[in-house]
Motif scaffolding. Structure first.
Motif, PDB file in Angstrom:
ATOM      1  N   LYS A  39       4.716 -16.129  19.848  1.00  0.00           N
ATOM      2  CA  LYS A  39       3.307 -15.378  19.625  1.00  0.00           C
ATOM      3  C   LYS A  39       3.388 -14.539  18.664  1.00  0.00           C
ATOM      4  CE  LYS A  39       3.940 -12.427  23.608  1.00  0.00           C
ATOM      5  NZ  LYS A  39       3.620 -12.420  24.796  1.00  0.00           N
ATOM      6  N   PHE A  40       2.300 -14.064  18.030  1.00  0.00           N
ATOM      7  CA  PHE A  40       2.231 -13.027  17.029  1.00  0.00           C
ATOM      8  C   PHE A  40       1.431 -11.879  17.634  1.00  0.00           C
ATOM      9  CE2 PHE A  40       3.029 -16.877  14.685  1.00  0.00           C
ATOM     10  CZ  PHE A  40       3.881 -16.523  13.698  1.00  0.00           C
ATOM     11  N   LEU A  41       1.877 -10.776  17.467  1.00  0.00           N
ATOM     12  CA  LEU A  41       1.122  -9.588  18.002  1.00  0.00           C
ATOM     13  C   LEU A  41       0.939  -8.828  16.741  1.00  0.00           C
ATOM     14  CD1 LEU A  41       3.194  -8.754  21.416  1.00  0.00           C
ATOM     15  CD2 LEU A  41       1.106  -9.957  21.174  1.00  0.00           C
ATOM     16  N   ALA A  42      -0.142  -7.913  16.893  1.00  0.00           N
ATOM     17  CA  ALA A  42      -0.561  -7.035  15.581  1.00  0.00           C
ATOM     18  C   ALA A  42      -0.963  -5.811  16.352  1.00  0.00           C
ATOM     19  CB  ALA A  42      -1.668  -7.670  14.753  1.00  0.00           C
ATOM     20  N   VAL A  43      -0.571  -4.779  15.481  1.00  0.00           N
ATOM     21  CA  VAL A  43      -0.937  -3.070  15.882  1.00  0.00           C
ATOM     22  C   VAL A  43      -0.951  -2.426  14.512  1.00  0.00           C
ATOM     23  CG1 VAL A  43       0.441  -3.294  18.020  1.00  0.00           C
ATOM     24  CG2 VAL A  43       1.545  -2.565  15.959  1.00  0.00           C
ATOM     25  N   ASP A  44      -1.607  -1.160  14.611  1.00  0.00           N
ATOM     26  CA  ASP A  44      -1.527  -0.337  13.407  1.00  0.00           C
ATOM     27  C   ASP A  44      -0.135  -0.327  12.947  1.00  0.00           C
ATOM     28  OD1 ASP A  44      -3.987   0.195  12.178  1.00  0.00           O
ATOM     29  OD2 ASP A  44      -4.627   1.687  13.920  1.00  0.00           O
ATOM     30  N   ASN A  45       0.012  -0.137  11.797  1.00  0.00           N
ATOM     31  CA  ASN A  45       1.338   0.197  11.218  1.00  0.00           C
ATOM     32  C   ASN A  45       1.903   1.472  11.365  1.00  0.00           C
ATOM     33  OD1 ASN A  45       3.706  -0.866   9.751  1.00  0.00           O
ATOM     34  ND2 ASN A  45       3.103  -0.018   7.906  1.00  0.00           N
ATOM     35  N   ARG A  46       1.121   2.251  11.700  1.00  0.00           N
ATOM     36  CA  ARG A  46       1.434   3.869  11.811  1.00  0.00           C
ATOM     37  C   ARG A  46       1.808   4.299  13.022  1.00  0.00           C
ATOM     38  NH1 ARG A  46       0.433   7.777   8.272  1.00  0.00           N
ATOM     39  NH2 ARG A  46      -0.244   9.169  10.003  1.00  0.00           N
ATOM     40  N   CYS A  47       3.117   4.700  13.158  1.00  0.00           N
ATOM     41  CA  CYS A  47       3.651   4.999  14.504  1.00  0.00           C
ATOM     42  C   CYS A  47       2.797   6.239  14.880  1.00  0.00           C
ATOM     43  CB  CYS A  47       4.890   5.582  14.436  1.00  0.00           C
ATOM     44  SG  CYS A  47       5.690   6.252  15.797  1.00  0.00           S
ATOM     45  N   PRO A  48       2.459   6.444  16.465  1.00  0.00           N
ATOM     46  CA  PRO A  48       1.606   7.380  16.852  1.00  0.00           C
ATOM     47  C   PRO A  48       2.395   8.830  16.891  1.00  0.00           C
ATOM     48  CG  PRO A  48       2.167   5.966  18.661  1.00  0.00           C
ATOM     49  CD  PRO A  48       2.678   5.226  17.353  1.00  0.00           C
ATOM     50  N   HIS A  49       3.703   8.874  16.569  1.00  0.00           N
ATOM     51  CA  HIS A  49       4.543  10.061  16.538  1.00  0.00           C
ATOM     52  C   HIS A  49       4.329  10.807  15.236  1.00  0.00           C
ATOM     53  CE1 HIS A  49       8.476  12.051  16.331  1.00  0.00           C
ATOM     54  NE2 HIS A  49       7.756  12.872  16.764  1.00  0.00           N
ATOM     55  N   GLN A  50       4.778  10.223  14.125  1.00  0.00           N
ATOM     56  CA  GLN A  50       4.697  10.741  12.910  1.00  0.00           C
ATOM     57  C   GLN A  50       4.305   9.750  11.655  1.00  0.00           C
ATOM     58  OE1 GLN A  50       7.967  13.401  11.968  1.00  0.00           O
ATOM     59  NE2 GLN A  50       7.198  15.049  13.808  1.00  0.00           N
ATOM     60  N   GLY A  51       3.766   8.611  12.066  1.00  0.00           N
ATOM     61  CA  GLY A  51       3.342   7.795  11.103  1.00  0.00           C
ATOM     62  C   GLY A  51       4.400   6.913  10.520  1.00  0.00           C
ATOM     63  N   GLY A  52       5.332   6.681  11.074  1.00  0.00           N
ATOM     64  CA  GLY A  52       6.399   5.665  10.598  1.00  0.00           C
ATOM     65  C   GLY A  52       5.945   4.239  10.595  1.00  0.00           C
ATOM     66  N   PRO A  53       6.585   3.602   9.465  1.00  0.00           N
ATOM     67  CA  PRO A  53       6.011   2.301   9.412  1.00  0.00           C
ATOM     68  C   PRO A  53       6.474   1.190  10.235  1.00  0.00           C
ATOM     69  CG  PRO A  53       7.927   2.654   7.895  1.00  0.00           C
ATOM     70  CD  PRO A  53       7.618   3.851   8.737  1.00  0.00           C
ATOM     71  N   LEU A  54       5.767   0.951  11.261  1.00  0.00           N
ATOM     72  CA  LEU A  54       6.418   0.196  12.542  1.00  0.00           C
ATOM     73  C   LEU A  54       6.769  -1.247  12.118  1.00  0.00           C
ATOM     74  CD1 LEU A  54       3.882   1.208  15.211  1.00  0.00           C
ATOM     75  CD2 LEU A  54       5.915   2.111  14.979  1.00  0.00           C
ATOM     76  N   SER A  55       6.211  -1.923  11.065  1.00  0.00           N
ATOM     77  CA  SER A  55       6.287  -3.001  10.653  1.00  0.00           C
ATOM     78  C   SER A  55       7.976  -3.318  10.262  1.00  0.00           C
ATOM     79  CB  SER A  55       5.646  -3.707   9.596  1.00  0.00           C
ATOM     80  OG  SER A  55       5.839  -2.865   8.330  1.00  0.00           O
ATOM     81  N   GLU A  56       8.353  -2.163  10.098  1.00  0.00           N
ATOM     82  CA  GLU A  56       9.789  -2.152   9.595  1.00  0.00           C
ATOM     83  C   GLU A  56      10.858  -1.789  10.567  1.00  0.00           C
ATOM     84  OE1 GLU A  56      10.453   0.297   6.125  1.00  0.00           O
ATOM     85  OE2 GLU A  56       8.696  -0.490   5.252  1.00  0.00           O
ATOM     86  N   GLY A  57      10.212  -1.747  11.803  1.00  0.00           N
ATOM     87  CA  GLY A  57      11.092  -1.508  13.276  1.00  0.00           C
ATOM     88  C   GLY A  57      11.881  -2.677  13.442  1.00  0.00           C
ATOM     89  N   ILE A  58      12.548  -2.510  14.425  1.00  0.00           N
ATOM     90  CA  ILE A  58      13.490  -3.328  15.162  1.00  0.00           C
ATOM     91  C   ILE A  58      12.647  -3.947  16.543  1.00  0.00           C
ATOM     92  CG2 ILE A  58      15.555  -4.068  16.377  1.00  0.00           C
ATOM     93  CD1 ILE A  58      16.924  -2.106  14.582  1.00  0.00           C
ATOM     94  N   ILE A  59      12.585  -5.302  16.693  1.00  0.00           N
ATOM     95  CA  ILE A  59      11.576  -5.860  17.953  1.00  0.00           C
ATOM     96  C   ILE A  59      12.927  -6.061  19.015  1.00  0.00           C
ATOM     97  CG2 ILE A  59      10.816  -7.727  19.081  1.00  0.00           C
ATOM     98  CD1 ILE A  59       9.667  -8.446  16.264  1.00  0.00           C
ATOM     99  N   SER A  60      12.372  -5.229  20.149  1.00  0.00           N
ATOM    100  CA  SER A  60      13.153  -5.319  21.447  1.00  0.00           C
ATOM    101  C   SER A  60      12.131  -5.981  22.638  1.00  0.00           C
ATOM    102  CB  SER A  60      13.704  -3.970  21.696  1.00  0.00           C
ATOM    103  OG  SER A  60      14.427  -4.013  22.956  1.00  0.00           O
ATOM    104  N   GLY A  61      12.444  -7.219  22.780  1.00  0.00           N
ATOM    105  CA  GLY A  61      11.479  -7.589  23.807  1.00  0.00           C
ATOM    106  C   GLY A  61      10.148  -7.790  23.275  1.00  0.00           C
ATOM    107  N   THR A  62       9.220  -7.003  23.934  1.00  0.00           N
ATOM    108  CA  THR A  62       7.595  -6.888  23.279  1.00  0.00           C
ATOM    109  C   THR A  62       7.432  -5.562  22.917  1.00  0.00           C
ATOM    110  OG1 THR A  62       6.917  -6.591  25.506  1.00  0.00           O
ATOM    111  CG2 THR A  62       7.074  -8.789  24.761  1.00  0.00           C
TER     112      THR A  62
END
Ligand code: FES
Length: 142
Positions: A39-62
């Motif tokens: 499946k594909f999941l989508a969220v705002d790209n801005r981390c709620p901490h300090q705005g980091g680019p979530l799309s560049e993060g590492i996926i771990s489970g869900t």
């Protein structure tokens, strides 16, 4: 689907490798789409901490691990595991090999911000993760 929401064509499924994320812009709003394999999941790209680019993060489970300070964000709820902070989530579906996102219509009708003004005539913009990645152009709004 609520009346004030609409489906927006984002990109072809093949543009997001399994266990990776990519970012698109819809009227200046950055949205991260992740391919979890089934499946594909989508969220705002801005981390709620300090705005980091979530799309560049590492996926771990869900979850995705933010690349800046390693907060884990649940991609189904949009909530951080270590905090009560959350990001917006977006429903996704696949039609004819194209990932579509459910977006509030008023997000498309908003007066553009300075950042989004450049995209007014082209409401969806595909943003490359790596300059060398071959990525096709986005498709039109439904
Ligand atoms: S900006 Fe994401 S963890 Fe700090």
């Amino acid at each position: 689907m609520k009346e004030e929401e609409m489906w927006v064509r984002a990109t072809a499924c093949e543009n997001i490798p399994v266990r990776e994320g990519r970012m698109i812009e819809v009227c200046g709003r950055q949205i991260a789409i992740f391919n979890l394999g089934d499946k594909f999941l989508a969220v705002d790209n801005r981390c709620p901490h300090q705005g980091g680019p979530l799309s560049e993060g590492i996926i771990s489970g869900t979850t995705v691990v933010c690349p800046l300070h390693a907060w884990k964000i649940d991609l189904q709820s949009g909530c951080a595991l270590s905090s009560t902070a959350c990001v917006a989530t977006f429903q996704t579906r696949v039609c004819d090999g194209i990932i579509e996102l459910q977006i509030a219509r008023n997000a498309m009708d908003q007066e553009p911000t300075h950042e989004s003004r450049a995209h007014r005539d082209r409401p969806i913009r595909w943003v490359q993760r790596k300059p060398s990645s071959p990525i096709s152009a986005p498709s039109e709004v439904l």
